[in-house]
Design a protein around this motif. Structure first.
Motif, PDB file in Angstrom:
ATOM      1  N   ASP A 158      -3.790   8.036  -2.985  1.00  0.00           N
ATOM      2  CA  ASP A 158      -3.944   8.108  -4.440  1.00  0.00           C
ATOM      3  C   ASP A 158      -3.626   6.752  -5.077  1.00  0.00           C
ATOM      4  O   ASP A 158      -3.573   6.631  -6.293  1.00  0.00           O
ATOM      5  N   HIS A 159      -3.386   5.744  -4.245  1.00  0.00           N
ATOM      6  CA  HIS A 159      -3.204   4.368  -4.722  1.00  0.00           C
ATOM      7  C   HIS A 159      -4.229   3.476  -4.031  1.00  0.00           C
ATOM      8  O   HIS A 159      -4.646   3.766  -2.910  1.00  0.00           O
ATOM      9  N   LEU A 160      -4.579   2.370  -4.684  1.00  0.00           N
ATOM     10  CA  LEU A 160      -5.381   1.345  -4.010  1.00  0.00           C
ATOM     11  C   LEU A 160      -4.414   0.378  -3.340  1.00  0.00           C
ATOM     12  O   LEU A 160      -3.273   0.240  -3.793  1.00  0.00           O
TER      13      LEU A 160
ATOM     14  N   THR B 173       9.716  -1.654  -1.971  1.00  0.00           N
ATOM     15  CA  THR B 173      10.422  -0.478  -2.494  1.00  0.00           C
ATOM     16  C   THR B 173       9.453   0.520  -3.104  1.00  0.00           C
ATOM     17  O   THR B 173       8.310   0.184  -3.427  1.00  0.00           O
ATOM     18  N   HIS B 174       9.929   1.741  -3.248  1.00  0.00           N
ATOM     19  CA  HIS B 174       9.223   2.775  -3.997  1.00  0.00           C
ATOM     20  C   HIS B 174      10.244   3.342  -4.968  1.00  0.00           C
ATOM     21  O   HIS B 174      11.148   4.068  -4.571  1.00  0.00           O
ATOM     22  N   VAL B 175      10.087   2.968  -6.234  1.00  0.00           N
ATOM     23  CA  VAL B 175      11.062   3.349  -7.263  1.00  0.00           C
ATOM     24  C   VAL B 175      10.784   4.778  -7.730  1.00  0.00           C
ATOM     25  O   VAL B 175       9.651   5.264  -7.629  1.00  0.00           O
ATOM     26  N   LEU B 176      11.804   5.414  -8.261  1.00  0.00           N
ATOM     27  CA  LEU B 176      11.702   6.793  -8.759  1.00  0.00           C
ATOM     28  C   LEU B 176      10.465   7.000  -9.639  1.00  0.00           C
ATOM     29  O   LEU B 176      10.125   6.143 -10.452  1.00  0.00           O
ATOM     30  N   TYR B 177       9.845   8.173  -9.507  1.00  0.00           N
ATOM     31  CA  TYR B 177       8.647   8.479 -10.301  1.00  0.00           C
ATOM     32  C   TYR B 177       8.993   8.950 -11.721  1.00  0.00           C
ATOM     33  O   TYR B 177       8.359   8.517 -12.685  1.00  0.00           O
ATOM     34  N   ASN B 178       9.963   9.820 -11.856  1.00  0.00           N
ATOM     35  CA  ASN B 178      10.255  10.516 -13.122  1.00  0.00           C
ATOM     36  C   ASN B 178      10.121   9.611 -14.355  1.00  0.00           C
ATOM     37  O   ASN B 178      10.960   8.739 -14.593  1.00  0.00           O
TER      38      ASN B 178
ATOM     39  N   GLN C 125       4.461   2.103   1.368  1.00  0.00           N
ATOM     40  CA  GLN C 125       5.328   3.092   0.734  1.00  0.00           C
ATOM     41  C   GLN C 125       4.791   4.482   1.064  1.00  0.00           C
ATOM     42  O   GLN C 125       3.630   4.627   1.425  1.00  0.00           O
ATOM     43  N   GLU C 126       5.653   5.469   0.884  1.00  0.00           N
ATOM     44  CA  GLU C 126       5.321   6.873   1.197  1.00  0.00           C
ATOM     45  C   GLU C 126       4.877   7.034   2.658  1.00  0.00           C
ATOM     46  O   GLU C 126       3.876   7.672   2.957  1.00  0.00           O
ATOM     47  N   VAL C 127       5.631   6.423   3.547  1.00  0.00           N
ATOM     48  CA  VAL C 127       5.347   6.569   4.972  1.00  0.00           C
ATOM     49  C   VAL C 127       6.193   7.730   5.503  1.00  0.00           C
ATOM     50  O   VAL C 127       7.425   7.657   5.498  1.00  0.00           O
TER      51      VAL C 127
ATOM     52  N   GLY D 100       5.751  -3.415  -4.026  1.00  0.00           N
ATOM     53  CA  GLY D 100       6.146  -2.025  -4.110  1.00  0.00           C
ATOM     54  C   GLY D 100       5.472  -1.241  -5.200  1.00  0.00           C
ATOM     55  O   GLY D 100       4.737  -1.766  -6.026  1.00  0.00           O
ATOM     56  N   ASP D 101       5.770   0.042  -5.136  1.00  0.00           N
ATOM     57  CA  ASP D 101       5.333   0.977  -6.164  1.00  0.00           C
ATOM     58  C   ASP D 101       6.527   1.136  -7.088  1.00  0.00           C
ATOM     59  O   ASP D 101       7.507   1.785  -6.733  1.00  0.00           O
ATOM     60  N   LEU D 102       6.456   0.503  -8.256  1.00  0.00           N
ATOM     61  CA  LEU D 102       7.607   0.496  -9.153  1.00  0.00           C
ATOM     62  C   LEU D 102       7.542   1.628 -10.180  1.00  0.00           C
ATOM     63  O   LEU D 102       8.425   1.743 -11.030  1.00  0.00           O
ATOM     64  N   ASN D 103       6.507   2.440 -10.121  1.00  0.00           N
ATOM     65  CA  ASN D 103       6.327   3.533 -11.070  1.00  0.00           C
ATOM     66  C   ASN D 103       6.607   3.081 -12.500  1.00  0.00           C
ATOM     67  O   ASN D 103       7.245   3.779 -13.291  1.00  0.00           O
ATOM     68  N   SER D 104       6.114   1.901 -12.822  1.00  0.00           N
ATOM     69  CA  SER D 104       6.236   1.330 -14.166  1.00  0.00           C
ATOM     70  C   SER D 104       4.991   0.500 -14.419  1.00  0.00           C
ATOM     71  O   SER D 104       4.486  -0.141 -13.497  1.00  0.00           O
TER      72      SER D 104
ATOM     73  N   ARG E   8      13.774   5.289   5.806  1.00  0.00           N
ATOM     74  CA  ARG E   8      13.428   6.579   5.231  1.00  0.00           C
ATOM     75  C   ARG E   8      14.257   6.824   3.978  1.00  0.00           C
ATOM     76  O   ARG E   8      15.371   6.315   3.852  1.00  0.00           O
ATOM     77  N   ARG E   9      13.691   7.608   3.046  1.00  0.00           N
ATOM     78  CA  ARG E   9      14.470   7.968   1.861  1.00  0.00           C
ATOM     79  C   ARG E   9      15.666   8.810   2.271  1.00  0.00           C
ATOM     80  O   ARG E   9      15.640   9.486   3.295  1.00  0.00           O
ATOM     81  N   THR E  10      16.699   8.765   1.450  1.00  0.00           N
ATOM     82  CA  THR E  10      17.882   9.572   1.732  1.00  0.00           C
ATOM     83  C   THR E  10      17.582  11.031   1.370  1.00  0.00           C
ATOM     84  O   THR E  10      16.501  11.338   0.863  1.00  0.00           O
TER      85      THR E  10
ATOM     86  N   TYR F  95       0.837  -1.207   0.000  1.00  0.00           N
ATOM     87  CA  TYR F  95       0.000   0.000   0.000  1.00  0.00           C
ATOM     88  C   TYR F  95       0.873   1.259   0.000  1.00  0.00           C
ATOM     89  O   TYR F  95       1.664   1.468   0.918  1.00  0.00           O
ATOM     90  N   ASN F  96       0.716   2.060  -1.035  1.00  0.00           N
ATOM     91  CA  ASN F  96       1.343   3.387  -1.055  1.00  0.00           C
ATOM     92  C   ASN F  96       0.332   4.330  -0.412  1.00  0.00           C
ATOM     93  O   ASN F  96      -0.730   4.595  -0.987  1.00  0.00           O
ATOM     94  N   ILE F  97       0.649   4.815   0.781  1.00  0.00           N
ATOM     95  CA  ILE F  97      -0.370   5.527   1.561  1.00  0.00           C
ATOM     96  C   ILE F  97      -0.334   7.044   1.363  1.00  0.00           C
ATOM     97  O   ILE F  97      -1.053   7.760   2.036  1.00  0.00           O
TER      98      ILE F  97
ATOM     99  N   HIS G 251      -1.462  20.801  -6.560  1.00  0.00           N
ATOM    100  CA  HIS G 251      -2.218  20.834  -7.820  1.00  0.00           C
ATOM    101  C   HIS G 251      -2.690  19.439  -8.251  1.00  0.00           C
ATOM    102  O   HIS G 251      -3.627  19.306  -9.021  1.00  0.00           O
ATOM    103  N   LEU G 252      -2.021  18.400  -7.724  1.00  0.00           N
ATOM    104  CA  LEU G 252      -2.417  17.037  -8.100  1.00  0.00           C
ATOM    105  C   LEU G 252      -3.713  16.606  -7.407  1.00  0.00           C
ATOM    106  O   LEU G 252      -4.311  15.607  -7.777  1.00  0.00           O
ATOM    107  N   TYR G 253      -4.106  17.359  -6.371  1.00  0.00           N
ATOM    108  CA  TYR G 253      -5.247  16.912  -5.557  1.00  0.00           C
ATOM    109  C   TYR G 253      -6.356  17.958  -5.528  1.00  0.00           C
ATOM    110  O   TYR G 253      -7.135  18.019  -4.591  1.00  0.00           O
TER     111      TYR G 253
HETATM  112  O1  KL2 Z   1       3.323   7.890  -8.802  1.00  0.00           O
HETATM  113  V1  KL2 Z   1       3.771   8.066  -7.053  1.00  0.00           V
HETATM  114  O2  KL2 Z   1       3.565   9.875  -7.202  1.00  0.00           O
HETATM  115  O3  KL2 Z   1       4.366   6.361  -7.014  1.00  0.00           O
HETATM  116  O4  KL2 Z   1       2.324   7.847  -6.065  1.00  0.00           O
HETATM  117  O5  KL2 Z   1       5.564   8.468  -6.568  1.00  0.00           O
HETATM  118  C1  KL2 Z   1       5.850   9.798  -6.685  1.00  0.00           C
HETATM  119  C2  KL2 Z   1       4.761  10.514  -7.424  1.00  0.00           C
HETATM  120  C3  KL2 Z   1       5.881  10.473  -5.355  1.00  0.00           C
HETATM  121  C4  KL2 Z   1       7.216  10.407  -4.669  1.00  0.00           C
HETATM  122  O6  KL2 Z   1       8.197  11.040  -5.405  1.00  0.00           O
HETATM  123  O7  KL2 Z   1       5.499  11.815  -5.596  1.00  0.00           O
HETATM  124  C5  KL2 Z   1       4.755  11.884  -6.792  1.00  0.00           C
HETATM  125  N1  KL2 Z   1       4.095  14.765 -10.934  1.00  0.00           N
HETATM  126  C6  KL2 Z   1       3.264  13.910 -10.338  1.00  0.00           C
HETATM  127  N2  KL2 Z   1       3.590  13.215  -9.243  1.00  0.00           N
HETATM  128  C7  KL2 Z   1       4.798  13.392  -8.742  1.00  0.00           C
HETATM  129  C8  KL2 Z   1       5.739  14.251  -9.322  1.00  0.00           C
HETATM  130  C9  KL2 Z   1       5.334  14.955 -10.477  1.00  0.00           C
HETATM  131  N3  KL2 Z   1       6.154  15.788 -11.076  1.00  0.00           N
HETATM  132  N4  KL2 Z   1       6.868  14.186  -8.608  1.00  0.00           N
HETATM  133  C10 KL2 Z   1       6.644  13.317  -7.612  1.00  0.00           C
HETATM  134  N5  KL2 Z   1       5.394  12.840  -7.693  1.00  0.00           N
END
Ligand code: KL2
Length: 675
Positions: free
Chosen positions: A660-662, A396-401, A302-304, A437-441, A328-330, A255-257, A268-270
Motif C-alpha cells: 500500500d506504499h510505493l 523507522t516506522h513511526v506510530l500511525y495514530n 518497514q512492516e517486515v 522511513g515511514d514517518l506517518n506524517s 521487530r516491534r515490541t 519501502y514499507n512492504i 476493510h482497508l483492502y
Molecule cells: O499508514 V501505515 O498503515 O504507515 O502503512 O502504518 C500503520 C497503518 C500500520 C502499522 O500500525 O497499520 C496501519 N486505520 C488505517 N490503518 C491503520 C490503522 C487504522 N486504524 N491502524 C494501523 N494501521
C-alpha cells in the motif's frame, strides 16, 4: 449493561460512520476521475509499445471485449462477492493472452525500445547458481497457490539494469503461469507481446465493500511508469578519476512492504483489491522482483513480518548479496524494520536497535521501533587506498495514530538521539547520515518541519496537528502538547541527545544548572552594573529588589541531577543533524503532490529518504531552511506518482505494486574524505 450499550448503540453508530466515510471517499474519487486526464488510449489499433498489433491479437481482444469484458462489467454490480469472484475468475481464463499482454509488459518503458540499443549495460545483476537452487527450494516449500504464481523462471531470470535503471532486457515468461493463476507476476521479465489498452477500467472504490476484479484493461506499464530523475547535472561533482576527488556512488531504497498480518487485521482497508493480488506468495515474489529490478545498495524496509523475514526475505536477500539486520516491534506486533546493505559495498561498523516503548510513560507507550547502522563504504581494490567517512543509516516506522502527534514526536526524538550518538565522530562533527522511513506524517507538518528545520516550538499545539494526517479533527477535549514533551527520566534532552552523553561532553561549557545559578540572583556581585554596560536611567542602573522571603544568607544547594546540566528549552525541541529530503514532494510537470501511500483511497506522502546536507544561512529563522549538498550528493531519484494516476490503477496495492506504499529510491555520491 455496558455490553448492551456497546451492541445496540455504539456498534450501529460506528458502522454508520464507516459507511459515511466510504461514501465520502467514493464521491471524492468520482470528482477526481471526472477531472482526470485520460490515461488510456482509445481504439484497438493503437499499441502502447509503438509496435503494430497482430491481427490475431486484435481478434483475441475483440473476442475478449465481446465475451469477457462485457460480462465482467455487468457482473460488477452483483451483490454477493462470492458470485463476482467465481464469474470473474472464469472470465480471466477466457482471455489469458490479453491478461498476459496487459501485465507482462509492465517493465517496458514506452521509449525503451530505442534506448535499449543505444545504451550499453552498466550494471548487471546476475543470479548465482546458488541463488537459483535456493529459490527453487523456497518455491517448492511454498503452498501450491504460490508455486503457480511463481512459474518456472518468473522471478529469477537475470534482469540487467542499464544506465537508466528502468530499462531491462526481457526474458520470455511462460504463458502457463497466466492460465494457471490470474495472480500474475507484474515485475516478471517482459514478454515479446504488445500491450493493447482498452477503455473502461473497473474503478476500485465505486463499490466500497466488495473487491473488484483485476483491472485487466489498464495499461499498467504506461500509467504507473516511474521516471528516473537524473539530478547529477545540478550537483557539484568532483571530476571522476582526478587525483583529489572521487565519488562513492550508492542507491538507497525505502519501502514499507505491508505486513501480511496487518492486512488480515484490517481487511476493510483492502476491499478494493482482488484477493489474488493480496496473498503473500504473490506479493513477496512481486516485491522481490521490484527490489531486484532497482538493485539498491541499501534497503530500508518497514512492516517486515518476522516469520517472513527469517524464512524468506533474509535468506533470499542474502543470496542477492545483502547482509540484513532486523528489529521487530515490541509487544505482540509481528512486524518490524530491516536494513539490508550490499556486502560488496559496505562493511558493518555498528548496529543500534531502538525501542520507543517505555513502560509507565504515556508519551512512549507504543510498540514502534527504529534501527540505526554505521556502515563503512568499501572501495573497489583498483582504486587504491581511497577512503570516505562512515555512513550512518537509520530506518523507522513511526506510530500511525493521527491523533497522537505527541507520541510521534517523542519517537522521532529517540531515533534522532541514537542517530546523533552513532553519527558523531571523535572530533565532534557528524559523518554523512541517511534517515529513511515511514514517518506517518505529511510534508510540511510540524513533525516534518522539525526534522528539516532542526527545531519546533510545540507548546500548546493540538496533538492531532503534528503529523498533518487529519485536517479537520475537532474535539473540544483535544490533547495539547505541553512542556516538557517527555519527562527527564527518558534520558533525552530537548536537543534530541542522550542526557548522559551531553553531560560528559558539555561539562566544561555548562557546569551549572539554571536552578543552581538562580540562587545567586540577588547577591552583590550579580547586582553590580558591569562598567561597560550602557547606562540607561531607570533600566540598567536599577538594582533588583530582593523579595522578602529570600534568605539573607546564601546556602548553596548543589543539585547533581545530570539532567539539570543539559539545559532544557521550554516549549521547543531541536536537533543538530541538518537533514533534508531527497524528494521534493511535488511533481512540477503534473502540478500535483507526490504521494507514497493511499490509505482509503486518499493519497499522501508519509515515507521519506532524508540525508544530511549543509544548511544555507537564512536571516529569516521562521522560513523553511534551505540546504545545499555537502559530502553527500543527491545524484538522482525514482519519481513518485500522483494520486490521480494511482486512482486510475485501482489504488494501492494493485497487481503491479504489491504494497500500500510505493518504494522510494535515491542515488547518492559520497565524497572522498581527502577531497
Ligand atoms: O499508514 V501505515 O498503515 O504507515 O502503512 O502504518 C500503520 C497503518 C500500520 C502499522 O500500525 O497499520 C496501519 N486505520 C488505517 N490503518 C491503520 C490503522 C487504522 N486504524 N491502524 C494501523 N494501521
Amino acid at each position: 449493561m455496558i455490553g448492551t450499550l456497546l451492541c445496540y448503540v455504539l456498534l450501529p453508530v460506528a458502522r454508520l460512520l464507516h459507511a459515511l466515510r466510504d461514501a465520502f471517499f467514493t464521491c471524492r474519487k468520482n470528482v477526481l476521475l471526472a477531472k482526470r486526464t485520460t490515461t488510456h488510449i482509445d481504439g484497438l489499433s493503437v499499441p502502447i509499445s509503438g509496435k503494430p498489433v497482430s491481427e490475431e491479437q486484435q481478434a483475441l481482444l475483440q473476442q475478449w471485449l465481446e465475451e469477457g469484458a462485457g460480462e465482467l462489467h455487468t457482473n460488477e454490480s452483483a451483490s454477493e462477492p462470492e458470485k463476482v469472484s467465481a464469474i470473474s475468475d472464469a472470465e480471466w481464463m477466457k482471455g489469458p493472452e490479453l491478461l498476459m499482454t496487459s501485465l507482462s509488459n509492465l517493465n517496458v518503458s514506452p521509449q525503451s525500445g530505442s534506448q535499449e540499443q543505444q545504451q550499453p549495460p552498466m550494471v548487471q545483476t546476475e543470479v548465482s547458481p546458488g541463488l537459483q537452487e535456493f529459490v527453487e527450494a523456497t518455491v517448492a516449500s511454498l503452498p501450491a497457490e504460490g508455486r503457480e504464481a511463481l512459474g518456472d523462471n518468473a522471478l529469477w531470470a537475470a534482469v540487467r539494469t542499464q544506465a537508466d535503471p528502468q530499462i531491462i532486457e526481457a526474458a520470455p515468461l511462460s504463458t502457463e503461469v497466466w492460465i494457471e493463476d490470474p495472480a500474475v507476476l507484474a515485475w516478471s521479465p517482459a514478454q515479446e507481446t504488445e500491450v493493447v489498452p482498452t477503455e473502461g477500467a473497473v474503478w476500485p472504490f465505486q463499490n466500497a465493500g466488495q473487491f473488484q476484479p483485476l483491472p485487466l484493461e489498464i495499461p499498467y506499464h504506461e500509467i504507473l511508469w516511474r521516471d528516473w530523475e537524473d539530478l547529477s547535472a545540478q550537483t557539484c561533482i568532483p571530476e571522476l578519476g582526478s587525483e583529489t576527488g572521487f565519488l562513492f556512488e550508492f542507491r538507497v531504497m525505502s519501502y514499507n512492504i505491508l505486513a501480511q498480518d496487518l492486512i488480515e487485521q484490517s481487511p476493510h482497508l483492502y476491499m478494493h483489491c482482488h484477493p489474488d493480488i493480496m496473498n503473500w506468495s504473490y506479493r513477496f515474489t512481486n516485491l522481490l522482483q521490484e527490489i531486484q529490478h532497482w538493485d539498491p545498495d541499501i534497503l530500508c524496509l518497514q512492516e517486515v513480518q518476522e516469520n517472513h523475514y527469517w524464512e524468506q526475505l533474509q535468506p533470499t536477500l542474502m543470496m542477492m548479496g545483502f547482509a540484513c539486520i532486523y528489529k521487530r516491534r515490541t509487544g505482540r506486533k509481528t512486524d518490524g524494520c530491516a536494513i539490508c546493505y550490499k556486502q560488496s559495498k559496505f562493511q558493518l561498523i555498528s548496529t543500534s536497535p531502538v525501542e520507543y516503548f517505555r513502560p509507565g510513560l504515556d508519551i512512549l507507550n507504543r510498540d514502534n521501533v527504529g534501527l540505526v547502522l554505521l556502515l563503512q563504504p568499501l572501495f573497489p581494490e583498483n582504486l587504491g587506498d581511497k577512503s570516505v567517512r562512515p555512513l550512518c543509516v537509520a530506518n523507522t516506522h513511526v506510530l500511525y495514530n493521527p491523533r497522537r502527534g505527541d507520541i510521534k514526536l517523542a519517537q522521532m526524538a529517540l531515533l534522532l538521539a541514537e542517530v546523533d550518538k552513532t553519527a558523531k565522530m571523535a572530533d565532534g562533527s557528524y559523518c554523512p547520515i541517511i534517515l529513511c522511513g515511514d514517518l506517518n506524517s505529511v510534508p510540511d507538518s510540524p513533525l516534518y518541519k522539525f526534522i528539516r528545520n532542526g527545531q519546533l516550538y510545540y507548546h500548546g499545539m493540538p496533538a492531532w496537528k503534528v503529523s498533518g494526517q487529519e485536517e479537520f479533527y475537532q474535539n473540544p477535549h483535544q490533547r495539547k502538547l505541553l512542556t516538557p514533551l517527555w519527562p527527564s527520566c527518558v534520558g533525552i534532552t530537548d536537543s534530541c541527545q542522550y542526557a548522559s552523553l551531553c553531560q560528559s561532553k558539555k561539562s566544561d561549557r555548562q557546569k551549572y544548572s539554571r536552578d543552581f545559578l538562580l540562587q545567586f540572583r540577588y547577591c552583590d556581585a550579580a547586582c553590580e552594573r558591569p562598567p561597560d554596560l550602557i547606562l540607561l536611567e531607570g533600566v540598567t542602573d536599577a538594582m533588583p529588589d530582593c523579595p522578602a522571603h529570600w534568605p539573607k544568607e546564601l546556602t548553596v544547594v548543589n543539585n547533581t541531577d545530570p539532567e539539570l546540566f543539559c539545559s532544557r528549552h521550554p516549549g521547543s525541541i531541536q536537533h543538530d543533524l541538518n537533514l533534508t529530503s531527497a524528494y521534493s514532494h511535488f511533481l512540477p510537470e503534473r502540478g500535483r503532490p507526490e504521494i507514497t501511500t493511499m490509505p482509503m483511497g486518499v493519497g499522501a506522502t508519509v515515507d521519506y529518504i532524508f540525508y544530511s546536507a549543509h544548511p544555507i544561512k537564512n536571516d529569516n529563522e521562521e522560513c523553511r531552511r534551505m540546504y545545499q549538498d555537502g559530502a553527500l550528493k543527491l545524484l538522482g531519484r525514482l519519481s513518485l506518482l500522483s494520486e490521480d494516476i494511482l486512482w486510475s490503477a485501482n489504488g494501492l496495492p494493485n497487481p503491479f505494486y504489491s504494497s500500500d506504499h510505493l518504494c522510494l529510491l535515491a542515488s547518492f555520491g559520497l565524497e572522498n574524505s581527502d577531497f
